[in-house]
Design a protein around this motif. Structure first.
Motif, PDB file in Angstrom:
ATOM      1  N   GLY B  81     -19.625 -41.556   4.992  1.00 47.55           N
ATOM      2  CA  GLY B  81     -19.520 -41.860   3.562  1.00 47.55           C
ATOM      3  C   GLY B  81     -20.278 -40.932   2.649  1.00 47.55           C
ATOM      4  O   GLY B  81     -20.696 -41.324   1.564  1.00 47.55           O
ATOM      5  N   CYS B  82     -20.426 -39.671   3.053  1.00 48.90           N
ATOM      6  CA  CYS B  82     -21.207 -38.735   2.235  1.00 48.90           C
ATOM      7  C   CYS B  82     -20.471 -38.349   0.954  1.00 48.90           C
ATOM      8  O   CYS B  82     -21.092 -37.923  -0.012  1.00 48.90           O
ATOM      9  N   GLY B  83     -19.149 -38.425   0.974  1.00 47.70           N
ATOM     10  CA  GLY B  83     -18.380 -38.121  -0.235  1.00 47.70           C
ATOM     11  C   GLY B  83     -18.064 -36.656  -0.442  1.00 47.70           C
ATOM     12  O   GLY B  83     -17.478 -36.290  -1.471  1.00 47.70           O
ATOM     13  N   VAL B  84     -18.436 -35.801   0.490  1.00 50.73           N
ATOM     14  CA  VAL B  84     -18.163 -34.363   0.340  1.00 50.73           C
ATOM     15  C   VAL B  84     -16.654 -34.129   0.199  1.00 50.73           C
ATOM     16  O   VAL B  84     -16.205 -33.352  -0.645  1.00 50.73           O
ATOM     17  N   CYS B  85     -15.878 -34.826   1.012  1.00 48.35           N
ATOM     18  CA  CYS B  85     -14.427 -34.635   0.973  1.00 48.35           C
ATOM     19  C   CYS B  85     -13.868 -34.998  -0.403  1.00 48.35           C
ATOM     20  O   CYS B  85     -12.973 -34.322  -0.920  1.00 48.35           O
ATOM     21  N   VAL B  86     -14.423 -36.040  -0.999  1.00 46.66           N
ATOM     22  CA  VAL B  86     -13.952 -36.496  -2.309  1.00 46.66           C
ATOM     23  C   VAL B  86     -14.231 -35.420  -3.354  1.00 46.66           C
ATOM     24  O   VAL B  86     -13.387 -35.094  -4.189  1.00 46.66           O
ATOM     25  N   THR B  87     -15.423 -34.821  -3.285  1.00 45.96           N
ATOM     26  CA  THR B  87     -15.789 -33.763  -4.219  1.00 45.96           C
ATOM     27  C   THR B  87     -14.886 -32.533  -4.028  1.00 45.96           C
ATOM     28  O   THR B  87     -14.493 -31.887  -4.990  1.00 45.96           O
ATOM     29  N   GLU B  88     -14.560 -32.230  -2.787  1.00 44.12           N
ATOM     30  CA  GLU B  88     -13.790 -31.017  -2.507  1.00 44.12           C
ATOM     31  C   GLU B  88     -12.292 -31.168  -2.781  1.00 44.12           C
ATOM     32  O   GLU B  88     -11.610 -30.177  -3.032  1.00 44.12           O
ATOM     33  N   CYS B  89     -11.776 -32.356  -2.720  1.00 48.77           N
ATOM     34  CA  CYS B  89     -10.326 -32.534  -2.898  1.00 48.77           C
ATOM     35  C   CYS B  89      -9.915 -32.162  -4.327  1.00 48.77           C
ATOM     36  O   CYS B  89     -10.446 -32.696  -5.297  1.00 48.77           O
ATOM     37  N   LYS B  90      -8.981 -31.230  -4.452  1.00 44.42           N
ATOM     38  CA  LYS B  90      -8.554 -30.758  -5.783  1.00 44.42           C
ATOM     39  C   LYS B  90      -7.306 -31.508  -6.284  1.00 44.42           C
ATOM     40  O   LYS B  90      -6.745 -31.165  -7.305  1.00 44.42           O
ATOM     41  N   PHE B  91      -6.850 -32.468  -5.504  1.00 47.79           N
ATOM     42  CA  PHE B  91      -5.583 -33.114  -5.833  1.00 47.79           C
ATOM     43  C   PHE B  91      -5.721 -34.603  -6.142  1.00 47.79           C
ATOM     44  O   PHE B  91      -4.727 -35.310  -6.221  1.00 47.79           O
ATOM     45  N   GLY B  92      -6.941 -35.042  -6.277  1.00 52.49           N
ATOM     46  CA  GLY B  92      -7.157 -36.459  -6.608  1.00 52.49           C
ATOM     47  C   GLY B  92      -6.656 -37.402  -5.532  1.00 52.49           C
ATOM     48  O   GLY B  92      -6.294 -38.550  -5.808  1.00 52.49           O
ATOM     49  N   ALA B  93      -6.647 -36.913  -4.279  1.00 51.04           N
ATOM     50  CA  ALA B  93      -6.122 -37.744  -3.190  1.00 51.04           C
ATOM     51  C   ALA B  93      -7.205 -38.549  -2.479  1.00 51.04           C
ATOM     52  O   ALA B  93      -6.897 -39.334  -1.582  1.00 51.04           O
ATOM     53  N   LEU B  94      -8.453 -38.325  -2.885  1.00 57.98           N
ATOM     54  CA  LEU B  94      -9.553 -39.055  -2.243  1.00 57.98           C
ATOM     55  C   LEU B  94     -10.410 -39.713  -3.312  1.00 57.98           C
ATOM     56  O   LEU B  94     -10.718 -39.094  -4.341  1.00 57.98           O
ATOM     57  N   GLU B  95     -10.783 -40.948  -3.045  1.00 52.99           N
ATOM     58  CA  GLU B  95     -11.618 -41.686  -3.991  1.00 52.99           C
ATOM     59  C   GLU B  95     -12.718 -42.382  -3.208  1.00 52.99           C
ATOM     60  O   GLU B  95     -12.494 -42.861  -2.089  1.00 52.99           O
ATOM     61  N   LEU B  96     -13.923 -42.386  -3.776  1.00 56.15           N
ATOM     62  CA  LEU B  96     -15.046 -43.026  -3.094  1.00 56.15           C
ATOM     63  C   LEU B  96     -15.234 -44.423  -3.658  1.00 56.15           C
ATOM     64  O   LEU B  96     -15.407 -44.589  -4.870  1.00 56.15           O
ATOM     65  N   ILE B  97     -15.179 -45.424  -2.801  1.00 48.79           N
ATOM     66  CA  ILE B  97     -15.411 -46.795  -3.272  1.00 48.79           C
ATOM     67  C   ILE B  97     -16.540 -47.403  -2.450  1.00 48.79           C
ATOM     68  O   ILE B  97     -16.860 -46.928  -1.362  1.00 48.79           O
ATOM     69  N   SER B  98     -17.155 -48.467  -2.975  1.00 48.84           N
ATOM     70  CA  SER B  98     -18.275 -49.055  -2.243  1.00 48.84           C
ATOM     71  C   SER B  98     -17.760 -49.809  -1.010  1.00 48.84           C
ATOM     72  O   SER B  98     -16.631 -50.317  -1.008  1.00 48.84           O
ATOM     73  N   GLU B  99     -18.573 -49.824   0.004  1.00 53.98           N
ATOM     74  CA  GLU B  99     -18.224 -50.521   1.246  1.00 53.98           C
ATOM     75  C   GLU B  99     -17.956 -51.996   0.949  1.00 53.98           C
ATOM     76  O   GLU B  99     -17.021 -52.592   1.494  1.00 53.98           O
ATOM     77  N   ALA B 100     -18.783 -52.561   0.055  1.00 57.39           N
ATOM     78  CA  ALA B 100     -18.639 -53.982  -0.282  1.00 57.39           C
ATOM     79  C   ALA B 100     -17.244 -54.234  -0.851  1.00 57.39           C
ATOM     80  O   ALA B 100     -16.558 -55.182  -0.452  1.00 57.39           O
ATOM     81  N   GLN B 101     -16.842 -53.332  -1.741  1.00 53.64           N
ATOM     82  CA  GLN B 101     -15.505 -53.455  -2.355  1.00 53.64           C
ATOM     83  C   GLN B 101     -14.419 -53.313  -1.286  1.00 53.64           C
ATOM     84  O   GLN B 101     -13.457 -54.071  -1.250  1.00 53.64           O
ATOM     85  N   ALA B 102     -14.615 -52.325  -0.392  1.00 53.52           N
ATOM     86  CA  ALA B 102     -13.631 -52.077   0.664  1.00 53.52           C
ATOM     87  C   ALA B 102     -13.484 -53.300   1.566  1.00 53.52           C
ATOM     88  O   ALA B 102     -12.369 -53.710   1.893  1.00 53.52           O
ATOM     89  N   ILE B 103     -14.624 -53.883   1.906  1.00 48.70           N
ATOM     90  CA  ILE B 103     -14.592 -55.037   2.811  1.00 48.70           C
ATOM     91  C   ILE B 103     -13.923 -56.224   2.098  1.00 48.70           C
ATOM     92  O   ILE B 103     -13.108 -56.932   2.675  1.00 48.70           O
ATOM     93  N   ALA B 104     -14.252 -56.373   0.799  1.00 52.18           N
ATOM     94  CA  ALA B 104     -13.662 -57.468   0.026  1.00 52.18           C
ATOM     95  C   ALA B 104     -12.148 -57.303  -0.049  1.00 52.18           C
ATOM     96  O   ALA B 104     -11.386 -58.257   0.132  1.00 52.18           O
ATOM     97  N   GLU B 105     -11.704 -56.040  -0.285  1.00 50.76           N
ATOM     98  CA  GLU B 105     -10.267 -55.779  -0.384  1.00 50.76           C
ATOM     99  C   GLU B 105      -9.568 -56.011   0.949  1.00 50.76           C
ATOM    100  O   GLU B 105      -8.455 -56.518   1.005  1.00 50.76           O
ATOM    101  N   GLU B 106     -10.278 -55.602   2.051  1.00 52.47           N
ATOM    102  CA  GLU B 106      -9.703 -55.811   3.378  1.00 52.47           C
ATOM    103  C   GLU B 106      -9.509 -57.295   3.652  1.00 52.47           C
ATOM    104  O   GLU B 106      -8.561 -57.708   4.300  1.00 52.47           O
ATOM    105  N   GLY B 107     -10.451 -58.073   3.120  1.00 50.30           N
ATOM    106  CA  GLY B 107     -10.414 -59.513   3.346  1.00 50.30           C
ATOM    107  C   GLY B 107      -9.242 -60.192   2.643  1.00 50.30           C
ATOM    108  O   GLY B 107      -8.794 -61.240   3.059  1.00 50.30           O
ATOM    109  N   GLU B 108      -8.770 -59.533   1.575  1.00 46.50           N
ATOM    110  CA  GLU B 108      -7.712 -60.164   0.777  1.00 46.50           C
ATOM    111  C   GLU B 108      -6.396 -60.288   1.544  1.00 46.50           C
ATOM    112  O   GLU B 108      -6.068 -59.434   2.340  1.00 46.50           O
TER     113      GLU B 108
END
Ligand code: SF4
Ligand code: SF4
Lengths: 396, 108
Positions: B81-108
């Motif tokens: 989860g360092c986010g380097v890939c998100v910074t490097e992506c020039k096409f807006g294809a990567l977004e960094l979200i919080s683990e808590a949010q990810a887990i909550a969304e997975e739960g839905e």
């Protein structure tokens, strides 16, 4: 011994360089520092003259010297180096790494004072800084012993039951530079004795990839592993004795973990490390001639500490004087005195111990000082209290 | 001797450790699930992705999964989860979200 071996004069450093030449390690990475310089300088000449096959790595510091040695050892090479004083201090972090990585490196140390104030002469301030690093540490009394210890060091370090680095030490100038009567074994005798070295996990064995210098931060892996290091160095004592006795068998020169002189019936015993044991014994002989029962005990191995052997040698004495050549500032006792007291205490032996410090920065250790110690031990046994540590030879 | 796949490390006895703390097998770090360190995670949007492979080049944990020259996803067992890939992506294809949010969304 079948025939008389040729005796010649040599310095301790020459003898160490020759011991290493006879072993002919794969790699030496070293940096010169007084009073060790003539070891690596002498070895460099062996390399230049084609007398050894060693890859000699010139480095820009002692920190790099031991780093290169660790890399070479992990690669699977037999490795040797030498240093002294500030150089050994500069190696401090690598000392721990070499021991933790179980690199069987043999390093000679010319025991010397540490700055400040700057001083290039002999004492044990530098080597005592290495006492808790996990290295095996041997002290030579003479140039001959420096030679023998160095050869035995390779055999001990590389023993599969040990695999630990060894510091083979000799006292700055008194042993490193003074001419002494020595004998040397044949090159082949040394080569046969040390044998070939085959590393267990050589990095250069690319068919069997391994990882060295691994990470141990998760869980209690670090603590469990440190326990194995304690076991390894404790177990090394018997291995040192075994290989030392084997070398003694070949050479006809004794090898004891602890050299005990006159201790069978001695009332008063001096315990010392290294070169000044000769002075202690000389004075002890004079006193014996006057009917005084005195003895001298000299550990030849300091790490692992031969506690039982010290107790056996000292247990019947009425008083013991420990002479250290370094101080442990802020501790009630200097390093050797701490070990001796701890050994006696753990064995339940209650004998008064007097602490002395002598010969710091190459100050003369005299016969008069030895006599003073023996006299004070008599007074001590008679119940006269003495203050905790005496710096011998100075008016306080 | 212990099994050196790294999975049972916690239960090793001191005598299981090889001299020198050497790891006598190659490639065992795959068994060390560094994904557990993560507090944020990169989320990949396949639609925006041009398969430029910049994220694959930059990821310090080899966690960008690729097959036949195309990105297939993110290896969350190892992505820290360092986010380097998100910074490097020039096409807006990567977004960094919080683990808590990810887990909550997975739960839905
Ligand atoms: S967040 Fe870091 S570790 Fe995870 S995929 Fe991106 S670059 Fe790799
Ligand atoms: S950097 Fe962005 S566009 Fe390029 S491959 Fe990775 S996710 Fe796709």
């Amino acid at each position: 011994m079948a025939e008389e071996k040729k005796m010649f004069s040599a310095t301790g450093n020459q003898m160490v360089a020759d011991a290493m030449r006879q072993v002919d390690p794969d790699v030496m990475a070293a940096y010169p520092i007084t009073p060790q310089t003539t070891i690596v300088e002498g070895y460099d000449k062996f390399v230049a003259d084609g007398r050894v096959t060693t890859e000699y790595v010139n480095v820009e510091s002692e920190h790099s010297a031991l780093s290169a040695c660790i890399g070479a050892s992990a690669a699977g090479a037999r490795v040797a180096t030498a240093t002294s004083s500030q150089g050994l201090a500069f190696m401090w972090e690598e000392l721990h790494i070499a021991a933790g990585m179980r690199c069987p490196i043999v390093m000679a140390n010319a025991n010397r004072a540490l700055s400040a104030p700057i001083n290039i002469h002999g004492d044990h301030s530098d080597i005592m800084g290495a006492r808790d690093t996990g290295w095996i540490i041997m002290f030579a009394e003479t140039a001959q012993e420096a030679y023998d210890n160095t050869i035995v060091s390779f055999k001990v370090a590389e023993d599969p039951d040990v695999l630990l680095p060894v510091l083979t030490t000799l006292d700055g100038f008194v042993t490193t530079h003074a001419m002494d009567c020595c004998v040397m074994e044949e090159d082949q005798t040394v080569k046969d004795y040390v044998g070939e070295y085959h590393a267990k996990y050589p990095l250069l064995d690319t068919a069997n990839p391994v990882g060295h210098g691994m990470f141990a931060t998760l869980g209690d892996g670090y603590m469990k592993y440190k326990y194995t290091q304690r076991e390894a160095i404790e177990g090394a004592l018997d291995v040192i004795e075994k290989h030392g006795k084997e070398w003694a068998e070949i050479t006809g020169r004794p090898f004891d973990l602890v050299d005990a002189w006159g201790t069978e019936d001695a009332d008063y015993i001096i315990v010392v490390l290294g070169s000044c044991a000769g002075n202690a014994r000389f004075q002890a002989r004079q006193l014996r001639a006057q009917g005084k029962k005195v003895g001298v005990v000299r550990p030849r191995v300091f790490r692992p500490f031969p506690a039982q052997q010290i107790v056996d040698a000292c247990k019947n004495a009425k008083a013991i004087g420990v002479i250290d050549r370094s101080d442990s500032f802020g501790s009630a006792h200097a390093p050797l005195a701490l070990e001796v007291r701890s050994a006696l205490f753990s064995a339940g032996v209650q004998i008064p111990v007097n602490d002395y410090i002598a010969g710091l920065g190459g100050a003369d250790i005299t016969l008069a000082q030895m006599e003073q110690v023996f006299t004070e031990l008599e007074q001590c046994a008679a119940g006269e209290a003495k203050k905790s540590i005496t710096y011998l030879g100075i008016d306080e | 001797m212990a099994d050196f796949n790294g999975e049972n490390y916690e239960n090793w006895k001191p005598s299981d450790f090889p001299e020198g703390y050497v790891c006598p097998e190659a490639g065992t770090s795959v068994n060390c699930h560094t994904g557990g360190w993560r507090s944020e995670r990169p989320v990949w949007d396949k639609e925006q992705c041009s398969n430029c492979m910049l994220c694959w080049v930059y990821c310090p944990d080899s966690s960008i999964m690729v097959k036949d020259g195309e990105m297939t996803g993110i290896d969350y067992e190892h992505c820290k989860g360092c986010g380097v890939c998100v910074t490097e992506c020039k096409f807006g294809a990567l977004e960094l979200i919080s683990e808590a949010q990810a887990i909550a969304e997975e739960g839905e």
